[in-house]
Scaffold this motif. Structure first.
Motif, PDB file in Angstrom:
ATOM      1  N   GLY A 111       0.771  -1.231   0.000  1.00  0.00           N
ATOM      2  CA  GLY A 111       0.000   0.000   0.000  1.00  0.00           C
ATOM      3  C   GLY A 111       0.799   1.276   0.000  1.00  0.00           C
ATOM      4  N   LYS A 112       1.116   1.810   1.176  1.00  0.00           N
ATOM      5  CA  LYS A 112       1.801   3.100   1.270  1.00  0.00           C
ATOM      6  C   LYS A 112       3.210   3.024   0.690  1.00  0.00           C
ATOM      7  N   PHE A 113       3.871   1.884   0.872  1.00  0.00           N
ATOM      8  CA  PHE A 113       5.221   1.730   0.336  1.00  0.00           C
ATOM      9  C   PHE A 113       5.205   1.863  -1.182  1.00  0.00           C
ATOM     10  N   ARG A 114       4.284   1.161  -1.828  1.00  0.00           N
ATOM     11  CA  ARG A 114       4.189   1.231  -3.293  1.00  0.00           C
ATOM     12  C   ARG A 114       3.877   2.654  -3.751  1.00  0.00           C
ATOM     13  N   GLN A 115       2.955   3.308  -3.060  1.00  0.00           N
ATOM     14  CA  GLN A 115       2.553   4.653  -3.454  1.00  0.00           C
ATOM     15  C   GLN A 115       3.670   5.680  -3.283  1.00  0.00           C
ATOM     16  N   SER A 116       4.656   5.354  -2.457  1.00  0.00           N
ATOM     17  CA  SER A 116       5.769   6.285  -2.233  1.00  0.00           C
ATOM     18  C   SER A 116       6.838   6.199  -3.319  1.00  0.00           C
ATOM     19  N   ILE A 117       6.716   5.214  -4.195  1.00  0.00           N
ATOM     20  CA  ILE A 117       7.750   4.973  -5.206  1.00  0.00           C
ATOM     21  C   ILE A 117       7.340   5.606  -6.532  1.00  0.00           C
ATOM     22  N   LYS A 118       8.194   6.419  -7.065  1.00  0.00           N
ATOM     23  CA  LYS A 118       7.957   7.080  -8.356  1.00  0.00           C
ATOM     24  C   LYS A 118       9.235   7.014  -9.177  1.00  0.00           C
ATOM     25  N   LEU A 119       9.155   6.410 -10.325  1.00  0.00           N
ATOM     26  CA  LEU A 119      10.304   6.282 -11.213  1.00  0.00           C
ATOM     27  C   LEU A 119      10.408   7.521 -12.095  1.00  0.00           C
ATOM     28  N   LYS A 120      11.616   8.008 -12.296  1.00  0.00           N
ATOM     29  CA  LYS A 120      11.808   9.154 -13.188  1.00  0.00           C
ATOM     30  C   LYS A 120      11.256   8.833 -14.567  1.00  0.00           C
ATOM     31  N   ASN A 121      10.433   9.745 -15.083  1.00  0.00           N
ATOM     32  CA  ASN A 121       9.910   9.561 -16.433  1.00  0.00           C
ATOM     33  C   ASN A 121       9.827  10.911 -17.122  1.00  0.00           C
ATOM     34  N   TYR A 122       9.802  10.893 -18.452  1.00  0.00           N
ATOM     35  CA  TYR A 122       9.713  12.120 -19.234  1.00  0.00           C
ATOM     36  C   TYR A 122       8.502  12.068 -20.160  1.00  0.00           C
ATOM     37  N   PRO A 123       7.802  13.189 -20.323  1.00  0.00           N
ATOM     38  CA  PRO A 123       6.650  13.219 -21.233  1.00  0.00           C
ATOM     39  C   PRO A 123       7.091  13.019 -22.677  1.00  0.00           C
ATOM     40  N   VAL A 124       6.206  12.440 -23.476  1.00  0.00           N
ATOM     41  CA  VAL A 124       6.510  12.185 -24.889  1.00  0.00           C
ATOM     42  C   VAL A 124       5.351  12.622 -25.763  1.00  0.00           C
ATOM     43  N   LYS A 125       5.676  12.888 -27.031  1.00  0.00           N
ATOM     44  CA  LYS A 125       4.689  13.125 -28.086  1.00  0.00           C
ATOM     45  C   LYS A 125       5.139  12.353 -29.317  1.00  0.00           C
ATOM     46  N   GLU A 126       4.199  11.768 -30.037  1.00  0.00           N
ATOM     47  CA  GLU A 126       4.518  11.094 -31.300  1.00  0.00           C
ATOM     48  C   GLU A 126       4.030  11.962 -32.441  1.00  0.00           C
ATOM     49  N   VAL A 127       4.977  12.449 -33.226  1.00  0.00           N
ATOM     50  CA  VAL A 127       4.662  13.328 -34.343  1.00  0.00           C
ATOM     51  C   VAL A 127       5.532  12.936 -35.534  1.00  0.00           C
ATOM     52  N   SER A 128       4.920  12.744 -36.691  1.00  0.00           N
ATOM     53  CA  SER A 128       5.632  12.448 -37.945  1.00  0.00           C
ATOM     54  C   SER A 128       6.577  11.256 -37.820  1.00  0.00           C
ATOM     55  N   GLY A 129       6.110  10.207 -37.150  1.00  0.00           N
ATOM     56  CA  GLY A 129       6.895   8.989 -37.056  1.00  0.00           C
ATOM     57  C   GLY A 129       8.030   9.044 -36.071  1.00  0.00           C
ATOM     58  N   ILE A 130       8.072  10.083 -35.228  1.00  0.00           N
ATOM     59  CA  ILE A 130       9.144  10.251 -34.245  1.00  0.00           C
ATOM     60  C   ILE A 130       8.537  10.372 -32.852  1.00  0.00           C
ATOM     61  N   ILE A 131       9.152   9.729 -31.881  1.00  0.00           N
ATOM     62  CA  ILE A 131       8.794   9.883 -30.475  1.00  0.00           C
ATOM     63  C   ILE A 131       9.696  10.974 -29.903  1.00  0.00           C
ATOM     64  N   TRP A 132       9.085  12.082 -29.512  1.00  0.00           N
ATOM     65  CA  TRP A 132       9.799  13.236 -28.974  1.00  0.00           C
ATOM     66  C   TRP A 132       9.638  13.274 -27.462  1.00  0.00           C
TER      67      TRP A 132
END
Length: 425
Positions: A111-132
């Motif tokens: 429960g609380k242990f899992r909710q405390s964990i956040k992995l670094k991530n970056y937002p993405v957009k897919e445009v013209s066949g490229i993941i930005w």
């Protein structure tokens, strides 16, 4: 030449460096869309010195997350991509595309242990066949750039990326160098190429204005996207050839092309300080692009990690007899020729030892702008914004006109690209 301190500022792009943190404030091409399949194999990608993993979940959503599991550091690249998440192979911890921890089956309760964990991530957009991706602070995210080629049909574009074995700056400097084409890319004899194709795999036809008569007269203009670099060469008895390169801050370019030729857009993204992701988007303004001809003239052969099979270890397959009879380098493939020139400088060239000349004017201007912006950013100023109204119509062009005209008369900067006026002007 640069001081050693400025060279370090220019070339260091990892987390916490002025240039690296400034680059994180712009949208970055990371992978081609076709590299990721739903519930398929994840892909490792190194960007700006950070080791990341990309995956496409069951719904088709793309995640770009830290490669290391926050539990004990095992690589998530080897994990299981299924049921809308990526599960670590070591203890089964599972993460969604936004870095949220979904399950911790190795614990009796999560429960609380899992909710405390956040992995670094970056937002993405897919445009013209490229993941930005955007790697900067969320509150500083700029509008997504609307480049001209993005508005063209998919059949008119060819998108590629390649791992280049040197710092991003020397790769980008090569793209702003008009004069190198007359040597590095020059074929010794006429080349039989299709309409719209700049070169063969040997090089550029010796009558093409890019290689015909160096050194060309050059100038650089300030713009609202970065720099416009102009070159003037001899076309014929009555006309000059007017050419341009666009440097779009901080790491995008349009190299020179003439009217009727297929265009090219580049992005030079630091993989780390010693290697670069070089992106090529080749495009035709009308009709379907000739993929076979464009691949052939570039000459790139890549392995599954996008590293070149023709490289420094095999001396770029240089043929000394070919060098005497067919082209200036003895190397086949325009891209291979460029890579040989920039990679053999070393992974980070010592710019304090350079002897620059008049042909290096565009490079000098690019460096000045990058360093000025990085120093201002270090002192708390936001980096220059990009103007989508300009980007959506911008590409490199070239023309012939009366040799009595100045470049300003024959090839003026369009009003929409003029630099922004400061408040009070």
């Amino acid at each position: 030449m640069l001081t050693k301190e400025d060279n370090q500022l220019l070339t260091q792009t990892g987390p916490g460096t002025p240039m690296g943190d400034m680059f994180r404030r712009y949208w970055i091409p990371a992978l081609r869309s076709e590299e990721l399949e739903k519930d398929g194999k994840p892909q490792r990608i190194r960007l700006l010195g950070e080791d990341l993993v990309a995956f496409r979940d069951t719904r088709g959503k793309v995640g770009l997350i830290d490669e290391r599991c926050p539990h004990r550091g095992t690589s998530l690249y080897y994990g299981i991509n299924a049921d809308c998440g990526l599960r670590c192979m070591y203890h089964g911890w599972k993460f969604d595309t936004e870095g949220n921890c979904m399950e911790i089956p190795s614990e009796p309760t999560d429960g609380k242990f899992r909710q405390s964990i956040k992995l670094k991530n970056y937002p993405v957009k897919e445009v013209s066949g490229i993941i930005w991706t955007y790697m900067g602070p969320e509150e500083k995210m700029p509008p997504f750039p609307d480049f001209y080629w993005m508005g063209l049909p998919e059949e008119s574009k060819l998108v590629e990326r390649v791992w280049q074995e040197c710092n991003y700056a020397q790769v980008m400097e090569n793209d702003l160098d008009f004069v190198h084409a007359a040597f590095l890319h020059r074929a010794h004899m006429e080349q039989n190429v299709k309409d719209g194709i700049l070169s063969s795999d040997l090089g550029i036809d010796p009558n093409h204005p890019l290689v015909k008569n160096p050194p060309v007269k050059q100038a650089v203009q300030d713009t609202n996207y970065g720099k416009r670099c102009i070159a003037v060469g001899i076309g014929n008895e009555k006309e000059n050839a007017f050419m341009e390169i666009h440097y779009i801050f901080p790491f995008y370019t349009y190299p020179p092309r003439f009217g009727g030729e297929d265009g090219m857009w580049h992005a030079f993204i630091p993989r780390d300080d010693h290697s670069t992701w070089a992106w090529d988007v080749q495009f035709t303004h009308k009709g379907k692009i000739d993929v076979e001809a464009q691949h052939a003239r570039r000459g790139l052969e890549l392995d599954e990690n996008y590293r070149k099979k023709i490289n420094m270890d095999n001396e770029y397959l240089q043929d000394r007899q070919l060098q005497k009879t067919a082209n200036f380098t003895g190397i086949r493939g325009i891209a291979n020729q460029d890579h040989a020139a920039t990679e053999t400088m070393g992974t980070i060239v010592d710019r304090s030892r350079e002897r620059l000349g008049t042909s290096d004017v565009p490079i000098i201007h690019m460096r000045r702008l990058l360093l000025k912006q990085a120093k201002a950013f270090r002192d708390g100023t936001d980096p220059m914004p990009l103007d989508n109204d300009s980007l959506k119509t911008l590409y490199s062009d070239g023309l012939y006109d009366d040799n009595r005209k100045t470049w300003q008369e024959a090839f003026p900067l369009k009003e929409q690209f003029e630099p922004r006026k400061k408040v009070g002007q």
